[in-house]
Design a protein around this motif. Structure first.
Motif, PDB file in Angstrom:
ATOM      1  N   THR A 121      16.160 -15.477 -24.537  1.00 35.88           N
ATOM      2  CA  THR A 121      16.179 -15.004 -23.154  1.00 35.88           C
ATOM      3  C   THR A 121      15.060 -15.714 -22.398  1.00 35.88           C
ATOM      4  OG1 THR A 121      16.211 -13.018 -21.769  1.00 35.88           O
ATOM      5  CG2 THR A 121      14.660 -13.001 -23.600  1.00 35.88           C
ATOM      6  N   ALA A 122      15.052 -15.579 -21.077  1.00 34.94           N
ATOM      7  CA  ALA A 122      14.036 -16.247 -20.265  1.00 34.94           C
ATOM      8  C   ALA A 122      12.657 -15.629 -20.542  1.00 34.94           C
ATOM      9  CB  ALA A 122      14.380 -16.061 -18.788  1.00 34.94           C
ATOM     10  N   ALA A 123      11.595 -16.483 -20.489  1.00 32.56           N
ATOM     11  CA  ALA A 123      10.223 -15.986 -20.650  1.00 32.56           C
ATOM     12  C   ALA A 123       9.930 -14.993 -19.530  1.00 32.56           C
ATOM     13  CB  ALA A 123       9.247 -17.148 -20.581  1.00 32.56           C
ATOM     14  N   ILE A 146      11.362 -18.537  -9.041  1.00 28.71           N
ATOM     15  CA  ILE A 146      10.970 -17.509 -10.009  1.00 28.71           C
ATOM     16  C   ILE A 146      11.795 -16.243  -9.718  1.00 28.71           C
ATOM     17  CG2 ILE A 146       9.006 -16.767  -8.545  1.00 28.71           C
ATOM     18  CD1 ILE A 146       8.522 -16.950 -12.276  1.00 28.71           C
ATOM     19  N   VAL A 147      12.062 -15.480 -10.776  1.00 27.57           N
ATOM     20  CA  VAL A 147      12.946 -14.320 -10.622  1.00 27.57           C
ATOM     21  C   VAL A 147      12.136 -13.023 -10.727  1.00 27.57           C
ATOM     22  CG1 VAL A 147      15.050 -13.212 -11.482  1.00 27.57           C
ATOM     23  CG2 VAL A 147      14.762 -15.691 -11.750  1.00 27.57           C
ATOM     24  N   LEU A 148      12.312 -12.125  -9.762  1.00 28.02           N
ATOM     25  CA  LEU A 148      11.683 -10.804  -9.807  1.00 28.02           C
ATOM     26  C   LEU A 148      12.780  -9.769 -10.006  1.00 28.02           C
ATOM     27  CD1 LEU A 148       9.159 -10.826  -6.778  1.00 28.02           C
ATOM     28  CD2 LEU A 148       8.912 -11.849  -9.033  1.00 28.02           C
ATOM     29  N   LYS A 149      12.570  -8.877 -10.978  1.00 25.83           N
ATOM     30  CA  LYS A 149      13.598  -7.861 -11.252  1.00 25.83           C
ATOM     31  C   LYS A 149      12.987  -6.477 -11.244  1.00 25.83           C
ATOM     32  CE  LYS A 149      16.561 -10.786 -14.054  1.00 25.83           C
ATOM     33  NZ  LYS A 149      17.326 -10.973 -15.286  1.00 25.83           N
ATOM     34  N   ALA A 150      13.541  -5.606 -10.407  1.00 30.85           N
ATOM     35  CA  ALA A 150      13.147  -4.192 -10.460  1.00 30.85           C
ATOM     36  C   ALA A 150      13.558  -3.668 -11.832  1.00 30.85           C
ATOM     37  CB  ALA A 150      13.864  -3.411  -9.364  1.00 30.85           C
ATOM     38  N   PHE A 193      13.174 -18.765 -14.234  1.00 29.95           N
ATOM     39  CA  PHE A 193      14.504 -19.045 -13.671  1.00 29.95           C
ATOM     40  C   PHE A 193      15.272 -19.950 -14.636  1.00 29.95           C
ATOM     41  CE2 PHE A 193      17.340 -21.691 -11.035  1.00 29.95           C
ATOM     42  CZ  PHE A 193      18.065 -20.694 -10.385  1.00 29.95           C
ATOM     43  N   LEU A 194      16.449 -19.518 -15.021  1.00 28.80           N
ATOM     44  CA  LEU A 194      17.271 -20.311 -15.945  1.00 28.80           C
ATOM     45  C   LEU A 194      18.329 -21.075 -15.163  1.00 28.80           C
ATOM     46  CD1 LEU A 194      17.961 -17.577 -18.670  1.00 28.80           C
ATOM     47  CD2 LEU A 194      16.346 -19.478 -18.847  1.00 28.80           C
ATOM     48  N   THR A 195      18.632 -22.285 -15.605  1.00 23.59           N
ATOM     49  CA  THR A 195      19.713 -23.026 -14.944  1.00 23.59           C
ATOM     50  C   THR A 195      20.883 -23.166 -15.914  1.00 23.59           C
ATOM     51  OG1 THR A 195      18.725 -25.086 -15.678  1.00 23.59           O
ATOM     52  CG2 THR A 195      18.205 -24.391 -13.436  1.00 23.59           C
ATOM     53  N   ILE A 197      25.396 -22.471 -16.462  1.00 19.18           N
ATOM     54  CA  ILE A 197      26.584 -21.745 -15.981  1.00 19.18           C
ATOM     55  C   ILE A 197      26.558 -20.348 -16.579  1.00 19.18           C
ATOM     56  CG2 ILE A 197      29.085 -21.820 -15.717  1.00 19.18           C
ATOM     57  CD1 ILE A 197      29.077 -24.674 -16.609  1.00 19.18           C
ATOM     58  N   GLU A 198      26.859 -19.356 -15.741  1.00 18.71           N
ATOM     59  CA  GLU A 198      26.859 -17.975 -16.243  1.00 18.71           C
ATOM     60  C   GLU A 198      28.212 -17.595 -16.815  1.00 18.71           C
ATOM     61  OE1 GLU A 198      24.470 -16.280 -12.548  1.00 18.71           O
ATOM     62  OE2 GLU A 198      24.991 -14.704 -13.979  1.00 18.71           O
ATOM     63  N   LEU A 199      28.187 -16.763 -17.837  1.00 19.08           N
ATOM     64  CA  LEU A 199      29.429 -16.142 -18.278  1.00 19.08           C
ATOM     65  C   LEU A 199      29.141 -14.768 -18.844  1.00 19.08           C
ATOM     66  CD1 LEU A 199      31.064 -17.349 -21.558  1.00 19.08           C
ATOM     67  CD2 LEU A 199      28.713 -17.886 -21.021  1.00 19.08           C
ATOM     68  N   LEU A 278      25.258 -13.939 -19.775  1.00 15.14           N
ATOM     69  CA  LEU A 278      24.644 -15.103 -20.402  1.00 15.14           C
ATOM     70  C   LEU A 278      24.487 -16.252 -19.428  1.00 15.14           C
ATOM     71  CD1 LEU A 278      26.634 -15.542 -23.728  1.00 15.14           C
ATOM     72  CD2 LEU A 278      24.302 -14.704 -23.449  1.00 15.14           C
ATOM     73  N   MET A 279      23.460 -17.049 -19.655  1.00 12.65           N
ATOM     74  CA  MET A 279      23.361 -18.352 -18.999  1.00 12.65           C
ATOM     75  C   MET A 279      23.582 -19.390 -20.088  1.00 12.65           C
ATOM     76  SD  MET A 279      22.804 -19.707 -16.019  1.00 12.65           S
ATOM     77  CE  MET A 279      21.675 -18.856 -14.929  1.00 12.65           C
ATOM     78  N   ALA A 280      24.551 -20.266 -19.883  1.00 13.59           N
ATOM     79  CA  ALA A 280      24.769 -21.381 -20.804  1.00 13.59           C
ATOM     80  C   ALA A 280      24.023 -22.573 -20.225  1.00 13.59           C
ATOM     81  CB  ALA A 280      26.263 -21.671 -20.920  1.00 13.59           C
ATOM     82  N   ILE A 292      20.773 -13.181 -19.859  1.00 14.93           N
ATOM     83  CA  ILE A 292      20.197 -12.836 -18.555  1.00 14.93           C
ATOM     84  C   ILE A 292      20.006 -11.330 -18.482  1.00 14.93           C
ATOM     85  CG2 ILE A 292      20.618 -12.762 -16.071  1.00 14.93           C
ATOM     86  CD1 ILE A 292      22.039 -15.342 -16.250  1.00 14.93           C
ATOM     87  N   GLU A 293      21.000 -10.612 -18.953  1.00 13.17           N
ATOM     88  CA  GLU A 293      20.892  -9.145 -18.915  1.00 13.17           C
ATOM     89  C   GLU A 293      21.920  -8.520 -19.843  1.00 13.17           C
ATOM     90  OE1 GLU A 293      22.123  -7.491 -15.201  1.00 13.17           O
ATOM     91  OE2 GLU A 293      24.006  -8.568 -15.215  1.00 13.17           O
ATOM     92  N   TYR A 294      21.622  -7.286 -20.230  1.00 18.75           N
ATOM     93  CA  TYR A 294      22.616  -6.453 -20.903  1.00 18.75           C
ATOM     94  C   TYR A 294      23.118  -5.421 -19.899  1.00 18.75           C
ATOM     95  CZ  TYR A 294      20.760  -7.593 -25.640  1.00 18.75           C
ATOM     96  OH  TYR A 294      20.373  -8.194 -26.799  1.00 18.75           O
TER      97      TYR A 294
HETATM   98  P1  AMP Z   1      21.755  -8.841 -12.053  1.00 24.63           P
HETATM   99  O1  AMP Z   1      21.653  -8.012 -10.793  1.00 24.63           O
HETATM  100  O2  AMP Z   1      20.782  -8.453 -13.108  1.00 24.63           O
HETATM  101  O3  AMP Z   1      23.186  -8.989 -12.483  1.00 24.63           O
HETATM  102  O4  AMP Z   1      21.318 -10.311 -11.630  1.00 24.63           O
HETATM  103  C1  AMP Z   1      21.925 -10.898 -10.541  1.00 24.63           C
HETATM  104  C2  AMP Z   1      22.054 -12.361 -10.736  1.00 24.63           C
HETATM  105  O5  AMP Z   1      20.767 -12.977 -10.656  1.00 24.63           O
HETATM  106  C3  AMP Z   1      22.566 -12.818 -12.077  1.00 24.63           C
HETATM  107  O6  AMP Z   1      23.927 -12.693 -12.206  1.00 24.63           O
HETATM  108  C4  AMP Z   1      22.123 -14.259 -12.051  1.00 24.63           C
HETATM  109  O7  AMP Z   1      22.998 -15.021 -11.237  1.00 24.63           O
HETATM  110  C5  AMP Z   1      20.786 -14.185 -11.377  1.00 24.63           C
HETATM  111  N1  AMP Z   1      19.710 -14.185 -12.377  1.00 24.63           N
HETATM  112  C6  AMP Z   1      19.158 -13.127 -12.991  1.00 24.63           C
HETATM  113  N2  AMP Z   1      18.187 -13.531 -13.840  1.00 24.63           N
HETATM  114  C7  AMP Z   1      18.135 -14.869 -13.757  1.00 24.63           C
HETATM  115  C8  AMP Z   1      17.329 -15.880 -14.393  1.00 24.63           C
HETATM  116  N3  AMP Z   1      16.385 -15.573 -15.261  1.00 24.63           N
HETATM  117  N4  AMP Z   1      17.566 -17.157 -14.058  1.00 24.63           N
HETATM  118  C9  AMP Z   1      18.515 -17.481 -13.154  1.00 24.63           C
HETATM  119  N5  AMP Z   1      19.286 -16.604 -12.513  1.00 24.63           N
HETATM  120  C10 AMP Z   1      19.106 -15.300 -12.814  1.00 24.63           C
END
Ligand code: AMP
Ligand code: GLY
Length: 431
Positions: A121-123, A146-150, A193-195, A197-199, A278-280, A292-294
């Motif tokens: 997973t991303a650092a 950079i990604v910020l997540k609540a 931030f990961l680059t 394709i998502e699936l 997932l990010m591929a 990316i997330e569960y």
């Molecule tokens: P989520 O609300 O958790 O589904 O995240 C929304 C979207 O943010 C994801 O579907 C990704 O497109 C993007 N995202 C989340 N984390 C990352 C990450 N570490 N790197 C790049 N994109 C991300």
């Protein structure tokens, strides 16, 4: 047996449609459902987080299984509620208990889980109000974007991708000091931030073994070419052309097995779906999967593409989950390709109107309409949400699936309606 589905979206319509096909079904109830789900069962006017109301209904109507569509009742503990009530504990709930639901309910919990079990997973680093100053300094050392997540559930809005340091610092302050997302942003995960394709990969587990369901790609942005604001999802395709056997082997070995084993090692019971976003990422060794997330439920609109490809009896698979003998069940998957086009209300994901009369649903030629935000008003189907109807077509190849779903979406009309005309087109270019 009688089954109750909780939820009201396109995902729940797709579940209702599949479950209605089962010879094991006696009566299906959907709470609260929508105008479309009433074709498969009886809509019940109950909120999925009204646990007492659900308990009364289940007991009065001999419901023998509850399938939970959205995450909120799971994170709030509906499964635990059933297990703690002697009169309900024998009724299986498909969806994890609160502890397992933390995989979606807390980003910090899920990141700690991934690190502990060696899942790629991303650092990241987490910060709270007390460590805001450290967070601001930490941002200075990180690459952009950079990604910020609540940390908590924020109705799909809690993820911010910041392009500049100033933007990231402003947002971190807003989330931690000014509670931008309320309690959900009292902790913030700052993530690399990961680059790629998502699936979306989906697993059904009884806590002991697992079945990998068909994977799907979700189209998240409102505009053509995946531009503009993020939405709940504007369409989906299953299977995903680049998720070949080599890639899926990496996913199974590096992510799915360590996830199931990790849950066991940590003593977290889990009966239900695991949706792995997932990010591929490209590498010299080919595409590499990172989590990316569960999510602790199925995806929407992925379910609308995934379920039409499942040929096995869904209730039988759920019984395998309930009785912990999923390993003995067979999962049969169609080789056909499903494409889903989501028809949304004009203005979505911003402000939009409800109550628009919907015409043309009966005109679909090669697709199924899974209602999402619809309601019956005096026998008339009207819009009742941002995402209104998902149109899914199952065909022999991607081109036909996309063409049919898109053409059929065009046959449904209501004032202001919009859909993306380019669902699946990127995958045609890749294959
Ligand atoms: P989520 O609300 O958790 O589904 O995240 C929304 C979207 O943010 C994801 O579907 C990704 O497109 C993007 N995202 C989340 N984390 C990352 C990450 N570490 N790197 C790049 N994109 C991300
Ligand atoms: N389609 C993404 C989700 O259900 O979260």
């Amino acid at each position: 047996m009688n089954i109750l589905i909780l939820g009201s979206g396109g995902r729940e319509s797709a579940f209702a449609s599949k479950i209605a096909e089962s010879s094991l079904l006696t009566q299906l109830f959907i709470a609260p459902g929508n105008a479309g789900t009433s074709a498969y069962g009886k809509n019940i006017n109950l909120n999925p987080t009204d646990f007492e109301g659900i308990a009364d209904f289940v007991l009065k109507n001999q419901v023998k299984m509850v399938l939970v569509g959205p995450e909120e009742p799971l994170v709030k503990g509906i499964h635990d509620f059933f297990l703690n009530r002697p009169d309900l504990m024998h009724i299986p709930v498909i969806g994890p208990q609160m502890h397992g639901a933390q995989l979606e309910g807390s980003k910090d919990f899920s990141k700690q889980f991934m690190i502990k079990h060696g899942i790629p997973t991303a650092a990241f680093k987490s910060f709270s109000k007390d460590t805001l100053a450290e967070g601001l300094t930490y941002l200075e050392t990180q690459k952009l974007p950079i990604v910020l997540k609540a940390d908590g559930l924020a109705a799909g809005k809690g993820v911010l991708i910041c392009e500049t340091l100033q933007d990231a610092q402003t947002e971190l302050k807003a989330m931690l000091a000014d509670a931008k997302f309320g309690e959900a942003s009292s902790t913030v995960v700052i993530e690399e931030f990961l680059t790629g394709i998502e699936l979306s990969v989906f697993v059904l587990t009884d806590g002991k073994s697992y079945k990998i369901l068909p994977e799907a790609k979700d189209y998240k942005r409102i505009g053509e070419g995946d531009t503009g604001l993020n939405t709940g999802g504007m369409g989906s395709v299953s299977p995903v052309s680049f998720a070949d056997a080599t890639f899926m082997k990496k996913v199974e070995e590096r992510i799915i097995i360590p996830t199931i084993e990790g849950l066991k090692k940590d003593g977290i019971p889990y009966k239900g779906f695991i949706f792995i976003g997932l990010m591929a990422s490209d590498s010299p060794q080919g595409r590499e999967p990172h989590v990316i997330e569960y999510n602790v439920r199925m995806g929407d609109p992925e379910t609308e593409s995934v379920l039409p490809r499942i040929e096995s009896d869904l209730i039988d698979l759920f019984l395998g989950v309930a009785h912990e003998n999923l390993a003995e069940k067979e999962l049969k998957i169609s080789h056909k390709i499903a494409a889903t086009v989501m028809i949304v209300a004009g203005g979505y994901p911003g402000d939009y109107a409800k109550g628009k009369e919907i015409a043309g649903i009966e005109n679909l030629r090669h697709s199924t309409a899974f209602h999402a935000g619809t309601v019956l008003d005096n026998g008339m189907v009207k819009s009742n949400g941002g995402r209104v109807i998902a149109v899914t077509s199952l065909q022999d190849n991607l081109f036909d699936a996309v063409q049919c779903a898109t053409a059929d979406a065009g046959r449904i009309y209501f004032d202001g309606r919009y859909f993306r005309p380019d669902i699946g087109v990127d995958l045609m270019e890749l294959s």
